[in-house]
Motif scaffolding. Sequence first.
Motif, PDB file in Angstrom:
ATOM      1  N   ALA A  98      -0.743  49.784 -42.586  1.00  0.00           N
ATOM      2  CA  ALA A  98      -0.481  48.661 -43.630  1.00  0.00           C
ATOM      3  C   ALA A  98      -2.006  48.040 -44.297  1.00  0.00           C
ATOM      4  N   VAL A  99      -3.057  48.221 -43.757  1.00  0.00           N
ATOM      5  CA  VAL A  99      -4.344  47.816 -44.101  1.00  0.00           C
ATOM      6  C   VAL A  99      -4.986  48.774 -45.365  1.00  0.00           C
ATOM      7  N   ARG A 100      -4.553  50.179 -44.481  1.00  0.00           N
ATOM      8  CA  ARG A 100      -5.042  50.422 -45.639  1.00  0.00           C
ATOM      9  C   ARG A 100      -4.052  51.129 -47.032  1.00  0.00           C
ATOM     10  N   GLU A 101      -2.520  51.145 -46.190  1.00  0.00           N
ATOM     11  CA  GLU A 101      -1.888  50.542 -47.712  1.00  0.00           C
ATOM     12  C   GLU A 101      -2.313  50.022 -48.544  1.00  0.00           C
ATOM     13  N   ALA A 102      -2.149  48.710 -48.221  1.00  0.00           N
ATOM     14  CA  ALA A 102      -2.496  47.188 -49.464  1.00  0.00           C
ATOM     15  C   ALA A 102      -3.244  47.779 -50.017  1.00  0.00           C
ATOM     16  N   ARG A 103      -4.563  48.522 -49.022  1.00  0.00           N
ATOM     17  CA  ARG A 103      -5.390  48.664 -50.186  1.00  0.00           C
ATOM     18  C   ARG A 103      -6.062  49.937 -51.219  1.00  0.00           C
ATOM     19  N   ALA A 104      -4.918  51.109 -50.620  1.00  0.00           N
ATOM     20  CA  ALA A 104      -4.429  51.637 -51.914  1.00  0.00           C
ATOM     21  C   ALA A 104      -4.029  51.301 -53.024  1.00  0.00           C
ATOM     22  N   LEU A 105      -2.585  49.819 -53.040  1.00  0.00           N
ATOM     23  CA  LEU A 105      -2.279  49.551 -53.818  1.00  0.00           C
ATOM     24  C   LEU A 105      -2.862  48.780 -54.837  1.00  0.00           C
ATOM     25  N   VAL A 106      -3.731  47.857 -53.635  1.00  0.00           N
ATOM     26  CA  VAL A 106      -4.579  47.205 -54.815  1.00  0.00           C
ATOM     27  C   VAL A 106      -5.272  48.335 -56.049  1.00  0.00           C
ATOM     28  N   ALA A 107      -5.973  49.031 -55.270  1.00  0.00           N
ATOM     29  CA  ALA A 107      -6.988  50.039 -56.454  1.00  0.00           C
ATOM     30  C   ALA A 107      -6.069  50.384 -57.473  1.00  0.00           C
ATOM     31  N   ARG A 108      -4.959  50.805 -57.390  1.00  0.00           N
ATOM     32  CA  ARG A 108      -4.133  51.126 -58.477  1.00  0.00           C
ATOM     33  C   ARG A 108      -3.623  49.733 -59.579  1.00  0.00           C
ATOM     34  N   GLY A 109      -3.818  49.160 -59.086  1.00  0.00           N
ATOM     35  CA  GLY A 109      -3.448  47.604 -59.838  1.00  0.00           C
ATOM     36  C   GLY A 109      -1.510  47.298 -59.763  1.00  0.00           C
TER      37      GLY A 109
END
Length: 373
Positions: free
Chosen positions: A130-141
């Motif tokens: 879930a943390v990695r998902e949050a990071r990726a969602l933040v990175a793609r805006g």
Amino acid sequence: MAGRLRSGIIGTGFMGEVHAHAVRAAGGTVSAVAGRTTAGAERAAPALGALHPAASPEALIERDDVDVVHICTPNATHARYAKMAIAAGKAVICEKPLATSAHDAAELADLAHRQGTVAAVPFVYRFYPAVREARALVARGDAGRLWLLHGSYLQDWLADGDATNWRVDPAAGGASRAFGDIGVHWCDLMEFVTGQRITRLVASTSQAFAERGGDGASFPVATEDGAAVLFETDQGATGSVVVSQVSPGRKNQLWFSFDGTEASLSFDQEQPDTLWVGRTDAASRIAVGPDTLATEGGRRYARLPAGHPQGYQDSFNAFVADVYEAVRGDAPDGLPTFADGLRAAQLTQALVASAREGAWVSVPTHDRISTII
């Protein structure tokens, strides 16, 4: 380095057992274990699945059948053992804090960098899917511009005034206890997920108990039971975190909400199988699983179908597996290194100074290790 990696674990307590399990899950071998005494190592070896007890930590580091040294000892010993392991040509996994001073942490980070040593610190909350998902969602805006970063890390293992262990003693644990022990995990996670770095902070620390220990053996407490921190980041966001080891009923609740102009992302370590995503028109809980997460970053660490929660040991296993991949020559994304251990030491130093002075304190944001020692 090809083949089965061989590890030596220094430390026979809870964290030693966690590391030993992760070594085996990563396909490694626990060649040896060392404790404060040879007898302690002999008792611990069967429980940790170690092939041999070592006479001392120094003897373990020098063994030919140890490729990776895992340091799971009281904080004040970390720097010495890590320096010895690097000098012996071993890869190192050192529990945080990397050192009890920012200066010593900087020396270790620089030494590992110059030697080209794989040297990691277990900021394992990075490895929840879930943390990695949050990071990726933040990175793609998906969240828009993050402007408010807040959360807490609460435990209750010291909620009894008679409870104590070596961490309460600043000579063994360092000048900060609650923040230095768990607050740095929250800060590492915030900076990792958001890509923002704390530039300055103001902190207040407090104690639930001025003295600890029972049966007539009480002693004054010199480190904090809790801390409240306000901070600013290099991308203009503001934030706060509350840290406590004396919050009854909170066993290990690391919680964050990273609020953007388009969405908010929230995670609770005590409920690790979901990521909460909030928007103005709706909010949803994304179940963690390889078929339910939207990004490759999240799916990579989702080992089980949705509805089968992965927890702390699973994340620790993933961390050690990535370290071992790095030892074999790969470069896993997001591996926490001694540079991240240094970052935690800098934040801790700033917190201690701010609490003492009652003022805002700047935090270094150097990218090059060699510029800060």
